[in-house]
Design a protein around this motif. Structure first.
Motif, short mmCIF file in Angstrom:
data_model
loop_
_atom_site.label_atom_id
_atom_site.label_comp_id
_atom_site.label_asym_id
_atom_site.label_seq_id
_atom_site.Cartn_x
_atom_site.Cartn_y
_atom_site.Cartn_z
N LEU A 10 -5.47 3.82 -4.64
CA LEU A 10 -5.00 2.26 -4.99
C LEU A 10 -4.94 1.42 -3.89
O LEU A 10 -4.79 1.45 -3.01
CB LEU A 10 -3.44 2.42 -5.40
CG LEU A 10 -2.74 1.12 -6.11
CD1 LEU A 10 -3.43 0.71 -7.37
CD2 LEU A 10 -1.45 1.34 -6.33
N TRP A 11 -5.73 0.47 -4.24
CA TRP A 11 -5.77 -0.88 -3.44
C TRP A 11 -5.42 -2.13 -3.83
O TRP A 11 -5.47 -2.38 -5.12
CB TRP A 11 -7.23 -1.17 -2.99
CG TRP A 11 -8.11 -0.03 -2.07
CD1 TRP A 11 -8.08 1.25 -2.06
CD2 TRP A 11 -8.77 -0.26 -1.00
NE1 TRP A 11 -8.97 1.85 -1.44
CE2 TRP A 11 -9.56 0.85 -0.63
CE3 TRP A 11 -9.10 -1.50 -0.26
CZ2 TRP A 11 -10.15 1.09 0.55
CZ3 TRP A 11 -9.94 -1.36 0.99
CH2 TRP A 11 -10.52 0.00 1.35
N GLY A 12 -4.59 -2.76 -3.25
CA GLY A 12 -3.81 -4.14 -3.52
C GLY A 12 -4.23 -5.12 -2.52
O GLY A 12 -4.20 -4.82 -1.26
N PHE A 13 -4.19 -6.36 -2.77
CA PHE A 13 -4.41 -7.60 -1.78
C PHE A 13 -3.36 -8.52 -2.29
O PHE A 13 -2.85 -8.93 -3.25
CB PHE A 13 -5.60 -8.20 -2.11
CG PHE A 13 -6.01 -9.58 -1.46
CD1 PHE A 13 -5.84 -9.49 0.02
CD2 PHE A 13 -5.85 -10.74 -1.96
CE1 PHE A 13 -6.07 -10.59 0.77
CE2 PHE A 13 -6.04 -11.68 -1.32
CZ PHE A 13 -6.21 -11.91 0.07
N SER A 20 1.28 -3.13 -6.49
CA SER A 20 1.12 -1.49 -6.14
C SER A 20 2.39 -0.77 -5.31
O SER A 20 2.76 0.28 -6.02
CB SER A 20 0.16 -1.61 -5.00
OG SER A 20 -1.15 -2.58 -5.35
N ALA A 21 3.20 -1.55 -4.63
CA ALA A 21 4.34 -0.94 -4.14
C ALA A 21 5.29 -0.31 -5.14
O ALA A 21 6.14 0.74 -5.08
CB ALA A 21 5.02 -1.82 -3.37
N LYS A 22 5.60 -1.31 -6.35
CA LYS A 22 6.20 -0.83 -7.34
C LYS A 22 5.81 0.36 -7.94
O LYS A 22 6.44 1.27 -8.35
CB LYS A 22 6.36 -2.07 -8.34
CG LYS A 22 7.29 -3.15 -7.91
CD LYS A 22 7.42 -4.24 -8.83
CE LYS A 22 8.27 -5.51 -8.27
NZ LYS A 22 9.60 -5.24 -7.85
N LEU A 23 4.52 0.40 -8.33
CA LEU A 23 3.91 1.59 -9.07
C LEU A 23 3.96 2.80 -8.01
O LEU A 23 4.42 3.88 -8.47
CB LEU A 23 2.28 1.41 -9.19
CG LEU A 23 1.83 0.38 -10.21
CD1 LEU A 23 0.33 0.36 -10.13
CD2 LEU A 23 2.28 0.91 -11.50
N LEU A 24 3.91 2.58 -6.88
CA LEU A 24 3.86 3.68 -5.80
C LEU A 24 5.38 4.09 -5.50
O LEU A 24 5.91 5.17 -4.75
CB LEU A 24 3.28 3.46 -4.49
CG LEU A 24 1.90 3.12 -4.38
CD1 LEU A 24 1.30 2.73 -3.23
CD2 LEU A 24 1.02 4.71 -4.73
N SER A 25 6.39 3.66 -6.15
CA SER A 25 7.93 3.84 -6.04
C SER A 25 8.22 4.76 -7.34
O SER A 25 9.06 5.29 -7.28
CB SER A 25 8.65 2.78 -6.02
OG SER A 25 8.36 2.15 -4.57
N ALA A 36 -3.10 5.04 -0.54
CA ALA A 36 -3.15 3.53 -1.04
C ALA A 36 -3.54 2.47 0.30
O ALA A 36 -3.33 3.06 1.49
CB ALA A 36 -1.63 3.17 -1.55
N VAL A 37 -3.97 1.51 -0.02
CA VAL A 37 -4.32 0.47 0.90
C VAL A 37 -3.88 -0.80 0.54
O VAL A 37 -4.17 -1.28 -0.45
CB VAL A 37 -6.11 0.27 1.10
CG1 VAL A 37 -6.37 -0.74 2.05
CG2 VAL A 37 -6.85 1.68 1.44
N LEU A 38 -3.17 -1.31 1.23
CA LEU A 38 -2.35 -2.80 1.06
C LEU A 38 -2.89 -3.52 2.19
O LEU A 38 -2.66 -3.58 3.01
CB LEU A 38 -0.83 -2.55 1.01
CG LEU A 38 -0.49 -1.39 0.24
CD1 LEU A 38 1.18 -1.02 0.50
CD2 LEU A 38 -0.67 -1.65 -1.30
N LEU A 39 -3.78 -4.49 1.43
CA LEU A 39 -4.26 -5.71 2.48
C LEU A 39 -3.35 -6.88 2.49
O LEU A 39 -3.18 -7.70 1.40
CB LEU A 39 -5.74 -5.99 1.72
CG LEU A 39 -6.62 -4.83 1.63
CD1 LEU A 39 -7.40 -4.96 0.18
CD2 LEU A 39 -7.46 -4.99 2.76
N ASN A 40 -2.92 -7.15 3.69
CA ASN A 40 -2.35 -8.46 3.93
C ASN A 40 -0.93 -8.47 2.95
O ASN A 40 -1.07 -9.59 1.99
CB ASN A 40 -3.13 -9.55 3.81
CG ASN A 40 -4.08 -9.64 5.23
OD1 ASN A 40 -3.48 -9.42 6.04
ND2 ASN A 40 -5.04 -10.12 4.87
N PRO A 41 -0.20 -7.59 2.73
CA PRO A 41 0.58 -7.45 1.67
C PRO A 41 1.71 -8.80 1.56
O PRO A 41 2.40 -8.80 2.80
CB PRO A 41 1.40 -6.29 1.75
CG PRO A 41 1.20 -5.62 3.20
CD PRO A 41 -0.20 -6.40 3.62
#
Length: 182
Positions: A10-13, A20-25, A36-41
């Motif tokens: 999962l990647w999110g920008f 993404s964070a809500k899904l990963l919780s 997961a890769v979170l770009l400039n969250p």
């Protein structure tokens, strides 16, 4: 459902990383997302309700600096066929989506502490990113503790660097992931 079976990365920008964070919780995603890769969250700065208007000039500044460097800025669409003309309903949905995402980006979301994957979470933070200022949050263990997070700090990157240098940014992230496998 996009991924009815199997694992995925999962990647999110920016504001998309809040989703993404809500899904990963959620446990049903924690057992399926490999990395997961979170770009400039977004959702990592602590502007607070009273100061959220501070975000607007920063977003405008980052948008201008991104657009100045791009000939073909990426656009998102709600249509199955991008050749179909954009309707007023498409524009309304895009605007409402942007408002919903930006409204959650001005405070520290609790999901940063509870998100999990099967392996690791990479947070890519730009040193010149005046919008999210995520590097400060993700390196401050008094604000955030999550053993799965590895922070990749790019001191010269601004919020929109991914769009200006997509290949270099992705290679850097993939190399970082390979070095930090645990």
């Amino acid at each position: 459902s996009v991924y009815p079976t199997g694992n995925f990365e999962l990647w999110g920008f920016s504001a998309g990383t809040i989703v993404s964070a809500k899904l990963l919780s959620k446990p049903e995603y924690q057992t399926r997302v490999t990395n997961a890769v979170l770009l400039n969250p977004a959702g990592s700065a602590t502007f607070g309700e009273k100061n959220r208007l501070q975000l607007l000039p920063k977003v405008i500044q980052e948008t201008i600096s991104t657009l100045v460097h791009l000939r073909d800025f990426l656009k998102f669409t709600w249509r199955d066929d991008p050749r179909d003309p954009e309707t007023s309903e498409d524009k309304r949905l895009k605007f409402n989506t942007w408002i919903a995402l930006i409204s959650g980006s001005h405070y520290l979301i609790p999901e940063w502490k509870t998100m999990k994957t099967l392996r690791r979470i990479v947070v890519y933070s730009g040193g010149r990113d005046t919008v999210t200022q995520s590097f400060q949050t993700f390196n401050d263990t008094t604000k955030l503790t999550n053993e799965q997070i590895d922070v990749l700090y790019d001191k010269n990157a601004y919020h929109g660097s991914l769009f200006k240098y997509p290949d270099e940014t992705i290679v850097r992230i993939l190399d970082f992931q390979a070095k930090n496998k645990k």
